[in-house]
Write a protein that holds these residues in place. Structure first.
Motif, PDB file in Angstrom:
ATOM      1  N   LEU A  81      82.083 -25.752 -60.593  1.00 39.70           N
ATOM      2  CA  LEU A  81      81.462 -27.133 -60.152  1.00 39.70           C
ATOM      3  C   LEU A  81      82.598 -28.330 -60.513  1.00 39.70           C
ATOM      4  O   LEU A  81      83.574 -28.242 -61.016  1.00 39.70           O
ATOM      5  CB  LEU A  81      80.126 -27.489 -60.987  1.00 39.70           C
ATOM      6  N   ARG A  82      82.146 -29.296 -59.469  1.00 37.01           N
ATOM      7  CA  ARG A  82      83.105 -30.447 -59.470  1.00 37.01           C
ATOM      8  C   ARG A  82      82.890 -31.381 -60.924  1.00 37.01           C
ATOM      9  O   ARG A  82      83.739 -32.082 -61.180  1.00 37.01           O
ATOM     10  CB  ARG A  82      83.005 -31.419 -58.035  1.00 37.01           C
ATOM     11  N   HIS A  83      81.674 -31.298 -61.148  1.00 33.99           N
ATOM     12  CA  HIS A  83      81.307 -32.267 -62.231  1.00 33.99           C
ATOM     13  C   HIS A  83      81.167 -31.479 -63.674  1.00 33.99           C
ATOM     14  O   HIS A  83      80.646 -30.301 -63.650  1.00 33.99           O
ATOM     15  CB  HIS A  83      80.014 -33.081 -62.103  1.00 33.99           C
ATOM     16  N   ALA A  84      81.570 -32.041 -64.571  1.00 33.43           N
ATOM     17  CA  ALA A  84      81.736 -31.287 -65.995  1.00 33.43           C
ATOM     18  C   ALA A  84      80.120 -31.612 -66.293  1.00 33.43           C
ATOM     19  O   ALA A  84      79.446 -32.034 -65.941  1.00 33.43           O
ATOM     20  CB  ALA A  84      82.518 -32.165 -66.849  1.00 33.43           C
ATOM     21  N   TYR A  85      79.930 -30.704 -67.528  1.00 36.83           N
ATOM     22  CA  TYR A  85      78.633 -30.402 -68.080  1.00 36.83           C
ATOM     23  C   TYR A  85      78.417 -31.451 -69.521  1.00 36.83           C
ATOM     24  O   TYR A  85      78.934 -31.200 -70.258  1.00 36.83           O
ATOM     25  CB  TYR A  85      78.486 -29.154 -68.727  1.00 36.83           C
TER      26      TYR A  85
END
Length: 243
Positions: free
Chosen positions: A44-48
């Motif tokens: 994914l492009r966005h971290a968790y």
């Protein structure tokens, strides 16, 4: 693909007693390369997590979108060992890639100590997690840590993690041990075994694969008591479900 993995009686007994077991190599070189490629393709492009957690990436439930992931989760060499540990009837229910980018001074890809049943409680807790290292893992790059025999205490209380608000954290009083692994190796542990991982202080990516299996007759307490087979991501991989 590797030949089916069969456990000795002593291995099964150790798993029951300690709550975890090294399975050794669970994927061959070709499978390992394919799983690494899929982790990168679906990352994914966005971290968790929040701004301080931009090096932790989690991507789940990709079996319906990826043949290599589906083949491993539903027909991998590890499945005979899973049957020995869980019983003849086995349901696959959850898959995740958990990837740690290199952490800087203000970044934290830590995953605090928790039980998998602390995120998604199953009743009865007849479940097992297989954790696979996709690269060599050690204490420097965020290998798995776990607490032997912690499953004997049952489900413990979990709260919001201090370092990352989207994660859960359990209080741990017993000593955890590091479980370094070579790429392609796997470790199995119960849904009640406390485990976590530290930050990635290396200069390279640290991807891993998490796969969860359970008895097909358990209910998902965290989702209103629904049968696990009512979840569209779950399906049988060994034996059969009654009724």
């Amino acid at each position: 693909m590797l030949p089916p993995i069969a456990l000795a009686t002593a291995d099964v007994a150790s798993y029951r007693e300690q709550g975890w077991l090294r399975l050794g190599r669970v994927v061959d070189d070709a499978e390992l390369a394919a799983l690494r490629a899929e982790e990168e393709r679906f990352r994914l492009r966005h971290a968790y997590g929040g701004p301080q957690n931009q090096t932790l990436f989690v991507n789940a439930q990709l079996c319906r979108r990826s043949e290599p992931i589906r083949r491993f989760c539903t027909a991998g060499a590890h499945l005979p060992a899973v049957v020995q540990l869980l019983g003849p009837n086995v349901c696959f229910t959850h898959q995740q890639f958990v990837t740690k980018l290199p952490d800087g001074d203000t970044q934290h890809s830590d995953i605090p100590m928790h039980q998998d049943d602390g995120y998604g409680r199953l009743e009865p807790p007849i479940d097992l997690t297989l954790w696979v290292a996709l690269v060599d893992t050690d204490e420097r790059n965020g290998c798995l840590w776990l607490v032997p025999r912690s499953h004997e205490s049952g489900l413990v209380e979990h709260g919001r993690a201090a370092l990352n608000p989207v994660l859960r954290e359990a209080r741990v009083e017993a000593r955890a041990i590091a479980v370094p692994m070579r790429a392609g190796e796997g470790v199995a542990f119960t849904g009640l075994t406390l485990h976590g991982s530290g930050p990635n202080r290396s200069s390279a990516l640290r991807p891993s694969l998490f796969v969860r299996y359970c008895d097909p007759h358990v209910k998902m307490v965290s989702e209103g008591g629904r049968p696990v087979l009512d979840d569209p991501h779950s399906w049988m991989v060994a034996g059969e479900a009654r009724g």
